[in-house]
Design an enzyme around this catalytic site. Sequence first.
Site, PDB file in Angstrom:
ATOM      1  N   TYR A  49       0.914  -1.217  -0.068  1.00  0.00           N
ATOM      2  CA  TYR A  49      -0.055  -0.158   0.106  1.00  0.00           C
ATOM      3  C   TYR A  49       1.065   1.313  -0.072  1.00  0.00           C
ATOM      4  O   TYR A  49       0.610   1.999  -0.746  1.00  0.00           O
ATOM      5  CB  TYR A  49      -0.850  -0.079   1.278  1.00  0.00           C
ATOM      6  N   SER A  77       2.559   1.787  -3.502  1.00  0.00           N
ATOM      7  CA  SER A  77       1.409   2.265  -4.405  1.00  0.00           C
ATOM      8  C   SER A  77       1.134   3.717  -4.177  1.00  0.00           C
ATOM      9  O   SER A  77       1.015   4.481  -5.019  1.00  0.00           O
ATOM     10  CB  SER A  77       0.390   1.507  -4.142  1.00  0.00           C
TER      11      SER A  77
HETATM   12  P1  NAP Z   1     -13.432   1.898   0.407  1.00  0.00           P
HETATM   13  O1  NAP Z   1     -14.475   2.473   1.441  1.00  0.00           O
HETATM   14  O2  NAP Z   1     -12.887   0.738   0.409  1.00  0.00           O
HETATM   15  O3  NAP Z   1     -13.987   2.354  -1.065  1.00  0.00           O
HETATM   16  C1  NAP Z   1     -13.207   2.304  -2.191  1.00  0.00           C
HETATM   17  C2  NAP Z   1     -13.854   1.986  -3.315  1.00  0.00           C
HETATM   18  O4  NAP Z   1     -13.133   1.683  -4.311  1.00  0.00           O
HETATM   19  C3  NAP Z   1     -14.919   1.029  -3.066  1.00  0.00           C
HETATM   20  O5  NAP Z   1     -16.115   1.428  -3.796  1.00  0.00           O
HETATM   21  C4  NAP Z   1     -14.352  -0.077  -4.098  1.00  0.00           C
HETATM   22  O6  NAP Z   1     -15.348  -0.982  -4.525  1.00  0.00           O
HETATM   23  C5  NAP Z   1     -13.677   0.512  -5.324  1.00  0.00           C
HETATM   24  N1  NAP Z   1     -12.704  -0.189  -5.767  1.00  0.00           N
HETATM   25  C6  NAP Z   1     -11.930  -1.082  -5.184  1.00  0.00           C
HETATM   26  N2  NAP Z   1     -11.220  -1.690  -6.442  1.00  0.00           N
HETATM   27  C7  NAP Z   1     -11.505  -1.242  -7.505  1.00  0.00           C
HETATM   28  C8  NAP Z   1     -11.401  -1.379  -8.976  1.00  0.00           C
HETATM   29  N3  NAP Z   1     -10.396  -2.073  -9.573  1.00  0.00           N
HETATM   30  N4  NAP Z   1     -11.964  -0.446  -9.885  1.00  0.00           N
HETATM   31  C9  NAP Z   1     -12.929   0.250  -9.572  1.00  0.00           C
HETATM   32  N5  NAP Z   1     -13.490   0.508  -8.223  1.00  0.00           N
HETATM   33  C10 NAP Z   1     -12.704  -0.096  -7.353  1.00  0.00           C
HETATM   34  O7  NAP Z   1     -12.069   2.981   0.754  1.00  0.00           O
HETATM   35  P2  NAP Z   1     -11.831   4.732   1.138  1.00  0.00           P
HETATM   36  O8  NAP Z   1     -11.630   4.290   2.587  1.00  0.00           O
HETATM   37  O9  NAP Z   1     -13.268   5.159   0.890  1.00  0.00           O
HETATM   38  O10 NAP Z   1     -10.723   5.004   0.382  1.00  0.00           O
HETATM   39  C11 NAP Z   1     -10.849   5.843  -1.006  1.00  0.00           C
HETATM   40  C12 NAP Z   1      -9.529   6.046  -1.176  1.00  0.00           C
HETATM   41  O11 NAP Z   1      -8.942   6.815  -0.089  1.00  0.00           O
HETATM   42  C13 NAP Z   1      -8.558   5.016  -1.403  1.00  0.00           C
HETATM   43  O12 NAP Z   1      -7.571   5.287  -2.712  1.00  0.00           O
HETATM   44  C14 NAP Z   1      -7.696   4.919  -0.099  1.00  0.00           C
HETATM   45  O13 NAP Z   1      -6.388   4.209  -0.449  1.00  0.00           O
HETATM   46  C15 NAP Z   1      -7.657   6.167  -0.041  1.00  0.00           C
HETATM   47  N6  NAP Z   1      -7.336   6.476   1.544  1.00  0.00           N
HETATM   48  C16 NAP Z   1      -8.056   6.155   2.601  1.00  0.00           C
HETATM   49  C17 NAP Z   1      -8.152   6.319   3.988  1.00  0.00           C
HETATM   50  C18 NAP Z   1      -8.859   6.039   4.817  1.00  0.00           C
HETATM   51  O14 NAP Z   1      -8.424   6.060   6.261  1.00  0.00           O
HETATM   52  N7  NAP Z   1     -10.012   5.237   4.788  1.00  0.00           N
HETATM   53  C19 NAP Z   1      -6.714   7.094   4.160  1.00  0.00           C
HETATM   54  C20 NAP Z   1      -5.851   7.234   3.493  1.00  0.00           C
HETATM   55  C21 NAP Z   1      -6.106   7.156   1.873  1.00  0.00           C
HETATM   56  P3  NAP Z   1     -15.733  -2.503  -3.594  1.00  0.00           P
HETATM   57  O15 NAP Z   1     -16.655  -2.133  -2.828  1.00  0.00           O
HETATM   58  O16 NAP Z   1     -15.807  -3.418  -4.442  1.00  0.00           O
HETATM   59  O17 NAP Z   1     -14.265  -2.679  -2.794  1.00  0.00           O
END
Ligand code: NAP
Length: 248
Positions: free
Chosen positions: A155, A158
């Site tokens: 992670y 990436s």
């Molecule tokens: P999340 O709740 O898991 O949502 C991610 C979304 O991306 C989900 O709807 C997921 O679909 C979709 N996804 C996954 N793989 C995909 C693919 N191959 N093609 C298209 N869509 C895809 O995550 P989040 O916490 O909102 O995170 C969103 C972004 O913020 C990510 O890039 C994450 O790394 C970043 N981020 C999050 C945090 C945090 O604390 N939450 C911190 C730093 C950065 P599925 O439902 O099928 O999985």
Amino acid sequence: MGSLNGKIALITGAARGIGQAIALRLAGEGADLVLCDLNQEWLEETATKARALGRRVECASVDVSNADSVQKGVAALTEQFGRIDVLVNNAGITKDQFLLRMSEADWDAVLDVNLKGTFLFTKVVAKQMLKQKAGAIVNIASIIGLIGNAGQCNYAASKAGVIALTKSAARELASRGIRVNAVAPGFIQTAMTDKLTADVKEAMLRNIPLNTLGTPENVADAVHFLASDAASYITGQVITVDGGMVMS
Ligand code: NAP
């Protein structure tokens, strides 16, 4: 008048979490939306809420890690809207494991979605933005890409890659009126962080000067700023949204 009136914004991973909050924030500012996620049906909740704000919304099932899927999805959506003004590369996954136990498959999966997905979408959408001679791209990185984290080599690599890609693309595209920036969230309350144990969450909280977890809306505020004309002289930058966890 919203700051994004008349603009078209494409958001990946918009079905839930941070992606959904970004979509609704941009819609609230007047943008019409193109929403992408793995499964089109799961986008309906976001789409329904955005339509209730009076916005036009189209949804597509796109796997960001698959070049063919990205190409076809973006082509179909661009045909419907005619242009894309804002791209938010938000889709991301985690597959945590300590380095010596991490499988090659889990390394590849995370790099493919988080980094390659950002590259594929940026490449396809930037072609359209070049024709328009304007556009704003916002990549969702992570503070883990800046400071690393035990158990997250895949992670962290990436997201560090996403930051490097952001800066390089910003340099390449600036002369054509396209800005590229990144937002690096800290510890945000979503399904991704719900998976963490109470001990890990408590330890993280101790390292947050503002002493609270972030919300998806906090991230959406930063994305809105970078996508808007208020950031017209800003490119190649990383804004951390982390309650002060990382200070450079
Ligand atoms: P999340 O709740 O898991 O949502 C991610 C979304 O991306 C989900 O709807 C997921 O679909 C979709 N996804 C996954 N793989 C995909 C693919 N191959 N093609 C298209 N869509 C895809 O995550 P989040 O916490 O909102 O995170 C969103 C972004 O913020 C990510 O890039 C994450 O790394 C970043 N981020 C999050 C945090 C945090 O604390 N939450 C911190 C730093 C950065 P599925 O439902 O099928 O999985």
